[in-house]
Design a protein around this motif. Sequence first.
Motif, short mmCIF file in Angstrom:
data_model
loop_
_atom_site.label_atom_id
_atom_site.label_comp_id
_atom_site.label_asym_id
_atom_site.label_seq_id
_atom_site.Cartn_x
_atom_site.Cartn_y
_atom_site.Cartn_z
N LEU A 1 35.31 7.59 -71.45
CA LEU A 1 35.18 8.58 -72.52
C LEU A 1 33.84 9.32 -72.42
N GLY A 2 33.32 9.45 -71.22
CA GLY A 2 32.00 10.01 -70.99
C GLY A 2 31.84 11.47 -71.37
N PHE A 3 32.94 12.17 -71.56
CA PHE A 3 32.84 13.57 -71.97
C PHE A 3 32.45 13.70 -73.44
N LEU A 4 32.49 12.59 -74.19
CA LEU A 4 32.10 12.61 -75.60
C LEU A 4 30.59 12.47 -75.72
N PRO A 5 30.01 12.92 -76.84
CA PRO A 5 28.56 12.73 -77.03
C PRO A 5 28.20 11.25 -77.08
N VAL A 6 27.01 10.90 -76.68
CA VAL A 6 26.42 9.56 -76.65
C VAL A 6 26.96 8.74 -75.47
N LEU A 7 28.26 8.74 -75.28
CA LEU A 7 28.83 8.01 -74.16
C LEU A 7 28.62 8.82 -72.89
N GLY A 8 28.60 8.15 -71.78
CA GLY A 8 28.38 8.87 -70.54
C GLY A 8 29.04 8.19 -69.37
N PHE A 9 29.21 8.95 -68.30
CA PHE A 9 29.83 8.41 -67.10
C PHE A 9 28.94 7.38 -66.42
N TRP A 10 27.67 7.30 -66.80
CA TRP A 10 26.75 6.30 -66.27
C TRP A 10 27.19 4.89 -66.64
N MET A 11 28.02 4.76 -67.66
CA MET A 11 28.44 3.45 -68.14
C MET A 11 29.42 2.76 -67.17
N ILE A 12 30.15 3.54 -66.39
CA ILE A 12 31.15 2.96 -65.48
C ILE A 12 30.48 2.08 -64.41
N PRO A 13 29.49 2.58 -63.66
CA PRO A 13 28.89 1.69 -62.66
C PRO A 13 28.17 0.49 -63.26
N ILE A 14 27.58 0.65 -64.44
CA ILE A 14 26.92 -0.49 -65.08
C ILE A 14 27.96 -1.54 -65.47
N GLY A 15 29.10 -1.10 -66.00
CA GLY A 15 30.18 -2.03 -66.34
C GLY A 15 30.72 -2.75 -65.12
N LEU A 16 30.87 -2.02 -64.01
CA LEU A 16 31.32 -2.66 -62.78
C LEU A 16 30.30 -3.66 -62.26
N LEU A 17 29.02 -3.34 -62.43
CA LEU A 17 27.97 -4.26 -62.01
C LEU A 17 28.05 -5.56 -62.81
N VAL A 18 28.25 -5.45 -64.11
CA VAL A 18 28.37 -6.65 -64.96
C VAL A 18 29.60 -7.45 -64.54
N LEU A 19 30.72 -6.78 -64.31
CA LEU A 19 31.94 -7.49 -63.93
C LEU A 19 31.86 -8.08 -62.52
N SER A 20 31.00 -7.55 -61.68
CA SER A 20 30.90 -8.06 -60.31
C SER A 20 30.38 -9.49 -60.27
N GLU B 1 31.51 -11.75 -62.18
CA GLU B 1 32.61 -12.60 -62.63
C GLU B 1 33.82 -12.57 -61.70
N PHE B 2 34.04 -11.47 -61.02
CA PHE B 2 35.26 -11.31 -60.23
C PHE B 2 34.92 -11.02 -58.77
N ALA B 3 35.52 -11.80 -57.88
CA ALA B 3 35.22 -11.69 -56.45
C ALA B 3 35.58 -10.32 -55.89
N LEU B 4 36.68 -9.72 -56.34
CA LEU B 4 37.09 -8.42 -55.82
C LEU B 4 36.05 -7.34 -56.11
N VAL B 5 35.55 -7.31 -57.32
CA VAL B 5 34.53 -6.33 -57.70
C VAL B 5 33.22 -6.63 -56.98
N ARG B 6 32.89 -7.92 -56.84
CA ARG B 6 31.68 -8.32 -56.15
C ARG B 6 31.72 -7.89 -54.67
N ARG B 7 32.87 -8.03 -54.04
CA ARG B 7 33.02 -7.63 -52.64
C ARG B 7 32.77 -6.14 -52.48
N HIS B 8 33.31 -5.32 -53.36
CA HIS B 8 33.09 -3.88 -53.29
C HIS B 8 31.64 -3.51 -53.57
N ARG B 9 31.01 -4.23 -54.49
CA ARG B 9 29.59 -3.97 -54.79
C ARG B 9 28.73 -4.27 -53.57
#
Length: 82
Positions: free
Chosen positions: A43-62, A64-72
């Motif tokens: 929802l990064g097109f809305l005010p306050v939220l931003g597309f910067w949140m996607i990579p940070i969320g993937l970093l946090v999930l990496s 916990e999950f091997a698939l995301v960690r492998r891509h990171r």
Amino acid sequence: MSATSDNQVPARKISVFGREFKMPRSRGRRIAIGAVLIFGGILGFLPVLGFWMIPIGLLVLSYEFALVRRHRRRFVVWWERR
């Protein structure tokens, strides 16, 4: 050493641009934080939220999950080669 210090799992830390941030000890909370960050990033097109949140969320999930960690890790290797 006391009995309480033996049972506690050390807090995980993530490093973003040289700064370290402690993550919650609870696996469920870490997954929830990662999912909320990714959803907010979509929802990064809305005010306050931003597309910067996607990579940070993937970093946090990496953590916990091997698939995301492998891509990171692949991304980090690719980035360092550049």
